[in-house]
Design a protein around this motif. Structure first.
Motif, PDB file in Angstrom:
ATOM      1  N   ASP A  21      -0.344   3.782   3.404  1.00  0.00           N
ATOM      2  CA  ASP A  21      -1.615   4.419   3.720  1.00  0.00           C
ATOM      3  C   ASP A  21      -2.392   4.730   2.430  1.00  0.00           C
ATOM      4  O   ASP A  21      -3.593   4.470   2.333  1.00  0.00           O
ATOM      5  CB  ASP A  21      -1.347   5.711   4.502  1.00  0.00           C
ATOM      6  N   ALA A  22      -1.672   5.274   1.465  1.00  0.00           N
ATOM      7  CA  ALA A  22      -2.316   5.591   0.185  1.00  0.00           C
ATOM      8  C   ALA A  22      -2.845   4.324  -0.493  1.00  0.00           C
ATOM      9  O   ALA A  22      -3.925   4.334  -1.102  1.00  0.00           O
ATOM     10  CB  ALA A  22      -1.326   6.307  -0.726  1.00  0.00           C
ATOM     11  N   LEU A  23      -2.106   3.263  -0.376  1.00  0.00           N
ATOM     12  CA  LEU A  23      -2.545   1.995  -0.982  1.00  0.00           C
ATOM     13  C   LEU A  23      -3.799   1.474  -0.285  1.00  0.00           C
ATOM     14  O   LEU A  23      -4.733   0.996  -0.930  1.00  0.00           O
ATOM     15  CB  LEU A  23      -1.429   0.948  -0.899  1.00  0.00           C
ATOM     16  N   ARG A  24      -3.815   1.585   1.021  1.00  0.00           N
ATOM     17  CA  ARG A  24      -4.979   1.116   1.772  1.00  0.00           C
ATOM     18  C   ARG A  24      -6.233   1.880   1.347  1.00  0.00           C
ATOM     19  O   ARG A  24      -7.315   1.305   1.239  1.00  0.00           O
ATOM     20  CB  ARG A  24      -4.734   1.273   3.273  1.00  0.00           C
TER      21      ARG A  24
ATOM     22  N   VAL B 176      -6.344  -1.738  -1.033  1.00  0.00           N
ATOM     23  CA  VAL B 176      -5.365  -2.819  -0.865  1.00  0.00           C
ATOM     24  C   VAL B 176      -5.375  -3.269   0.594  1.00  0.00           C
ATOM     25  O   VAL B 176      -5.500  -2.442   1.502  1.00  0.00           O
ATOM     26  CB  VAL B 176      -3.962  -2.344  -1.269  1.00  0.00           C
ATOM     27  N   GLY B 177      -5.248  -4.569   0.798  1.00  0.00           N
ATOM     28  CA  GLY B 177      -5.256  -5.119   2.155  1.00  0.00           C
ATOM     29  C   GLY B 177      -4.063  -4.668   2.969  1.00  0.00           C
ATOM     30  O   GLY B 177      -3.020  -4.290   2.421  1.00  0.00           O
ATOM     31  N   GLU B 178      -4.225  -4.716   4.290  1.00  0.00           N
ATOM     32  CA  GLU B 178      -3.209  -4.233   5.223  1.00  0.00           C
ATOM     33  C   GLU B 178      -1.806  -4.759   4.920  1.00  0.00           C
ATOM     34  O   GLU B 178      -0.878  -3.985   4.674  1.00  0.00           O
ATOM     35  CB  GLU B 178      -3.624  -4.642   6.640  1.00  0.00           C
ATOM     36  N   ALA B 179      -1.665  -6.070   4.943  1.00  0.00           N
ATOM     37  CA  ALA B 179      -0.332  -6.662   4.806  1.00  0.00           C
ATOM     38  C   ALA B 179       0.276  -6.351   3.447  1.00  0.00           C
ATOM     39  O   ALA B 179       1.439  -5.952   3.354  1.00  0.00           O
ATOM     40  CB  ALA B 179      -0.413  -8.173   5.023  1.00  0.00           C
ATOM     41  N   GLN B 180      -0.529  -6.513   2.410  1.00  0.00           N
ATOM     42  CA  GLN B 180      -0.003  -6.292   1.063  1.00  0.00           C
ATOM     43  C   GLN B 180       0.343  -4.824   0.838  1.00  0.00           C
ATOM     44  O   GLN B 180       1.318  -4.512   0.150  1.00  0.00           O
ATOM     45  CB  GLN B 180      -1.013  -6.771   0.022  1.00  0.00           C
ATOM     46  N   ALA B 181      -0.426  -3.941   1.417  1.00  0.00           N
ATOM     47  CA  ALA B 181      -0.132  -2.518   1.282  1.00  0.00           C
ATOM     48  C   ALA B 181       1.241  -2.213   1.876  1.00  0.00           C
ATOM     49  O   ALA B 181       2.082  -1.543   1.257  1.00  0.00           O
ATOM     50  CB  ALA B 181      -1.204  -1.682   1.974  1.00  0.00           C
ATOM     51  N   THR B 182       1.462  -2.710   3.069  1.00  0.00           N
ATOM     52  CA  THR B 182       2.754  -2.460   3.715  1.00  0.00           C
ATOM     53  C   THR B 182       3.904  -3.067   2.925  1.00  0.00           C
ATOM     54  O   THR B 182       4.931  -2.409   2.691  1.00  0.00           O
ATOM     55  CB  THR B 182       2.751  -3.040   5.143  1.00  0.00           C
ATOM     56  N   LEU B 183       3.728  -4.293   2.494  1.00  0.00           N
ATOM     57  CA  LEU B 183       4.814  -4.963   1.773  1.00  0.00           C
ATOM     58  C   LEU B 183       5.114  -4.279   0.446  1.00  0.00           C
ATOM     59  O   LEU B 183       6.280  -4.083   0.081  1.00  0.00           O
ATOM     60  CB  LEU B 183       4.466  -6.437   1.548  1.00  0.00           C
ATOM     61  N   ALA B 184       4.078  -3.921  -0.286  1.00  0.00           N
ATOM     62  CA  ALA B 184       4.294  -3.247  -1.569  1.00  0.00           C
ATOM     63  C   ALA B 184       4.991  -1.908  -1.360  1.00  0.00           C
ATOM     64  O   ALA B 184       5.914  -1.540  -2.100  1.00  0.00           O
ATOM     65  CB  ALA B 184       2.962  -3.040  -2.290  1.00  0.00           C
ATOM     66  N   ALA B 185       4.558  -1.183  -0.334  1.00  0.00           N
ATOM     67  CA  ALA B 185       5.154   0.121  -0.058  1.00  0.00           C
ATOM     68  C   ALA B 185       6.627  -0.019   0.325  1.00  0.00           C
ATOM     69  O   ALA B 185       7.487   0.705  -0.194  1.00  0.00           O
ATOM     70  CB  ALA B 185       4.386   0.819   1.058  1.00  0.00           C
ATOM     71  N   GLU B 186       6.913  -0.955   1.202  1.00  0.00           N
ATOM     72  CA  GLU B 186       8.298  -1.148   1.641  1.00  0.00           C
ATOM     73  C   GLU B 186       9.170  -1.596   0.474  1.00  0.00           C
ATOM     74  O   GLU B 186      10.296  -1.109   0.297  1.00  0.00           O
ATOM     75  CB  GLU B 186       8.352  -2.189   2.774  1.00  0.00           C
TER      76      GLU B 186
END
Lengths: 189, 189
Positions: free
Chosen positions: A132-135, A139-149
């Motif tokens: 969420d913070a990345l978004r 940052v784009g949806e998919a990349q935000a999730t992947l980077a966070a995970e």
DNA sequence: CACGCTGATGTCAGTGACTGCTATCAGCGT
DNA sequence: ACGCTGATAGCAGTCACTGACATCAGCGTG
């Protein structure tokens, strides 16, 4: 003085860690933990949603720190660099903590599947917040999730090595190395 | 014919999915599931370790397929490319399955924290096996673990989109895109 | 000072997950 | 005919967790 001993939560956490270490998680009942803390079983469940949760007391605070680290990263940072700032914040917070307690706690967790499950759930929760913070940083949806995970995976593995290993390596150093490894993996093919 | 109806496990799985969908996981008792399958509660727990496990029947097989995909990757593949082969295998296996059942199952899982926890635990278990397969291909310790964990994250997110989304996109396509995103994140900074 | 309110705790009864033990009994080999 | 096996039923018990209600020191208020 008050009607009750102060810091019931803290006493319950200490009692739980001690008993889980001594007799194992399965062999410890909530009533035993409560008794050791001078309280009743019912009160235990007023402070903690279940038997596992008592080991994850600082969780909410740690999450805040990580998210703050990510949100406060310089504008020039890419997603993974921003996540690395969050990991620095996590390392800083855990560094304040007594190393022996972290080690004891981690030993209890790795020894029990249910507790490992809960640890994964906590990290997944952090990941959602970090994404969420990345978004919010664009940052784009998919990349935000992947980077966070990926970042939370680094955190977990680093803490495992830090708390479980025999070396005295700095937690933030381990994390930085892991992030570098992650970049290398993605680049190499 | 035999003394009992055949395929008790399968009947329990069907009954559980139906009841979890209809009334929710929390509002369903093991006894109800067993009754719907024409069995007793005790028999339910002979087939499944707990109430959650009944939703993860194909787990062991899926894990095998993924690991086989990784292990069978061409020698020239890097760690992440090899993991991608495992994801292809996973996509192939899940593609055989009825899409509506996957969707129903996934809906039940995302609706319940305990089930999400279990899903994470399963994926972590896959990751350990995949990391092992990577190490046997000569990948270093840290990179093997990171690549495996990242891959399982991709699998989870892809299945979420595939089962939860409205589009009819191919699962393997989603996964390939996610792997590409992962590479991009690591490269971009 | 009397009074009532609040918050943390205790007490009790209940549900349901899960386990260990014992009993049944069709099918199958000898 | 006979005993063995495997999958099930039945039953009792422990313990995690919950809801409802009681208690009572501390504190503010009049």
């Amino acid at each position: 003085m008050g009607r009750w001993q102060p810091d019931s939560q803290g006493r319950l956490q200490e009692a739980a860690l001690a008993l889980y270490s001594e007799r194992g998680f399965d062999q410890t009942t909530a009533a035993q933990i409560a008794a050791r803390a001078g309280l009743t079983e019912r009160t235990f469940f007023r402070h903690f949603a279940d038997k596992r949760e008592v080991l994850f007391g600082g969780s909410a605070l740690l999450k805040e720190r990580i998210v703050a680290g990510v949100a406060g990263a310089p504008a020039g940072d890419g997603p993974l660099a921003a996540v690395a700032r969050g990991l620095d914040a996590a390392a800083a917070m855990m560094g304040e903590f007594r190393r022996d307690l972290s080690r004891q706690r981690q030993a209890v967790i790795v020894a029990n599947p249910e507790l490992r499950e809960r640890e994964l759930a906590k990290l997944a929760d952090y990941a959602v917040a970090v994404a969420d913070a990345l978004r919010q940083r664009g940052v784009g949806e998919a990349q935000a999730t992947l980077a966070a995970e990926a970042g939370m995976t680094v955190l977990r593995l680093a803490v495992q090595r830090w708390a479980g290993g025999d070396d005295d390596q700095d937690l933030s150093t381990i994390m930085r190395d892991s992030v570098a490894d992650l970049r290398a993996v993605a680049a190499s093919g």
